[in-house]
Motif scaffolding. Sequence first.
Motif, PDB file in Angstrom:
ATOM      1  N   SER A 105      -2.354   2.806  -7.491  1.00 15.02           N
ATOM      2  CA  SER A 105      -2.342   3.552  -6.419  1.00 15.02           C
ATOM      3  C   SER A 105      -2.327   5.026  -6.394  1.00 15.02           C
ATOM      4  O   SER A 105      -2.379   5.641  -7.560  1.00 15.02           O
ATOM      5  N   LYS A 165      -0.994  10.825  -2.466  1.00 11.20           N
ATOM      6  CA  LYS A 165      -1.090  10.245  -0.984  1.00 11.20           C
ATOM      7  C   LYS A 165       0.417   9.607  -0.676  1.00 11.20           C
ATOM      8  O   LYS A 165       0.625  10.016   0.620  1.00 11.20           O
ATOM      9  N   PHE A 166       0.797   8.921  -1.255  1.00 10.30           N
ATOM     10  CA  PHE A 166       2.198   8.339  -0.844  1.00 10.30           C
ATOM     11  C   PHE A 166       3.176   9.567  -0.911  1.00 10.30           C
ATOM     12  O   PHE A 166       3.804   9.582   0.371  1.00 10.30           O
ATOM     13  N   THR A 197       0.643  -1.170  -0.050  1.00  8.41           N
ATOM     14  CA  THR A 197      -0.053   0.112   0.143  1.00  8.41           C
ATOM     15  C   THR A 197       1.002   1.189  -0.069  1.00  8.41           C
ATOM     16  O   THR A 197       2.080   1.262   0.320  1.00  8.41           O
ATOM     17  N   GLU A 198       0.199   2.523  -0.197  1.00  5.25           N
ATOM     18  CA  GLU A 198       0.802   3.708  -0.132  1.00  5.25           C
ATOM     19  C   GLU A 198       1.538   3.940   1.422  1.00  5.25           C
ATOM     20  O   GLU A 198       2.697   4.574   1.368  1.00  5.25           O
ATOM     21  N   GLU A 199       0.834   3.522   2.212  1.00  2.00           N
ATOM     22  CA  GLU A 199       0.989   3.549   3.573  1.00  2.00           C
ATOM     23  C   GLU A 199       2.358   2.893   3.929  1.00  2.00           C
ATOM     24  O   GLU A 199       3.235   3.130   4.350  1.00  2.00           O
ATOM     25  N   GLN A 200       2.423   1.456   3.460  1.00  2.00           N
ATOM     26  CA  GLN A 200       3.672   0.598   3.565  1.00  2.00           C
ATOM     27  C   GLN A 200       4.940   1.259   2.923  1.00  2.00           C
ATOM     28  O   GLN A 200       5.921   1.465   3.689  1.00  2.00           O
ATOM     29  N   LEU A 236       2.459  11.234   2.518  1.00  2.00           N
ATOM     30  CA  LEU A 236       2.733  10.383   3.724  1.00  2.00           C
ATOM     31  C   LEU A 236       4.255  10.520   4.098  1.00  2.00           C
ATOM     32  O   LEU A 236       4.690  10.126   5.103  1.00  2.00           O
ATOM     33  N   ALA A 258       5.475   4.477   1.992  1.00  2.00           N
ATOM     34  CA  ALA A 258       5.978   5.626   2.595  1.00  2.00           C
ATOM     35  C   ALA A 258       6.656   5.232   4.037  1.00  2.00           C
ATOM     36  O   ALA A 258       7.640   6.176   4.316  1.00  2.00           O
ATOM     37  N   SER A 259       5.959   4.326   4.749  1.00  2.00           N
ATOM     38  CA  SER A 259       6.641   4.012   5.761  1.00  2.00           C
ATOM     39  C   SER A 259       8.027   3.689   5.942  1.00  2.00           C
ATOM     40  O   SER A 259       9.230   3.982   6.625  1.00  2.00           O
TER      41      SER A 259
END
Length: 260
Positions: free
Chosen positions: A235, A239-240, A211-214, A243, A216-217
């Motif tokens: 995607s 958003k990426f 995901t974008e969250e993964q 984040l 970016a993290s």
Amino acid sequence: MLATTVQWIGKVLRACALAALTVFLAETGHGAEGKLDGDRIATSDGDLVVHPINHATFVMGWKEKTIYADPVGGDKRFEGMPRPDVILVTDIHGDHLNTETLEAVAGEKTVIVAPAAVAEKLPEKLRKQTTVLANGETKSVAGISVEAVPMYNLTAERLKFHNKGRGNGYVVMLGGKRVYLSGDTEDIPEMRALKNIDVAFVCMNLPFTMTEEQAASAVREFKPKIVYPYHYRGSNTEKFKKLVGEDSAVEVRLRDWYKP
């Protein structure tokens, strides 16, 4: 008079042959005059040029070297570009490996770098041009240092897509810059532990990678100086970028990998 005429005809024929060769090289897009355009990133020895193609496919140029990453989709995608000195193939899936495209774009001196699972699927001629790297191995290829790093899935429902050890991400050294290609992966510990990455190409798309969250993290943890999201079909790259955040000191470069 006859000798003079013969000499003149010979000159004309040589000129015509040279002109025909020039046209052929221009039309095939792989002549010595082929130039690579795209983003330029300064290195200690000339600019690194980044040219997106499509999805997981892109081209890098540095000095007199040209590197193709996962070339698929036919040779027309590479018209006007120099022949590759090195081709990096990450995995066996069709958006990373296409033997017809490899046969079309690889020159006689091109070195293909790939994991064993890819090499096993290549025809004999291409296999002879292939340097096989396993996760953790580093070799000098065409004068370029290439390190194979893991790429795989962690999430239970995604394990079927990419198992550990089959595919390769890569860290390539170009003009003192460490360039990371993630291949198809989730935010694995090996990615998070990367050090001193100057340029990173990081995948994201479901259900195959992350995901974008993964993404970016992970980027916030290993902190490349520049990151390009790629292999991002479906995607939200904006958003990426949000984040990753400006406070990360990572420059996020959004480029179009899906032009018609």
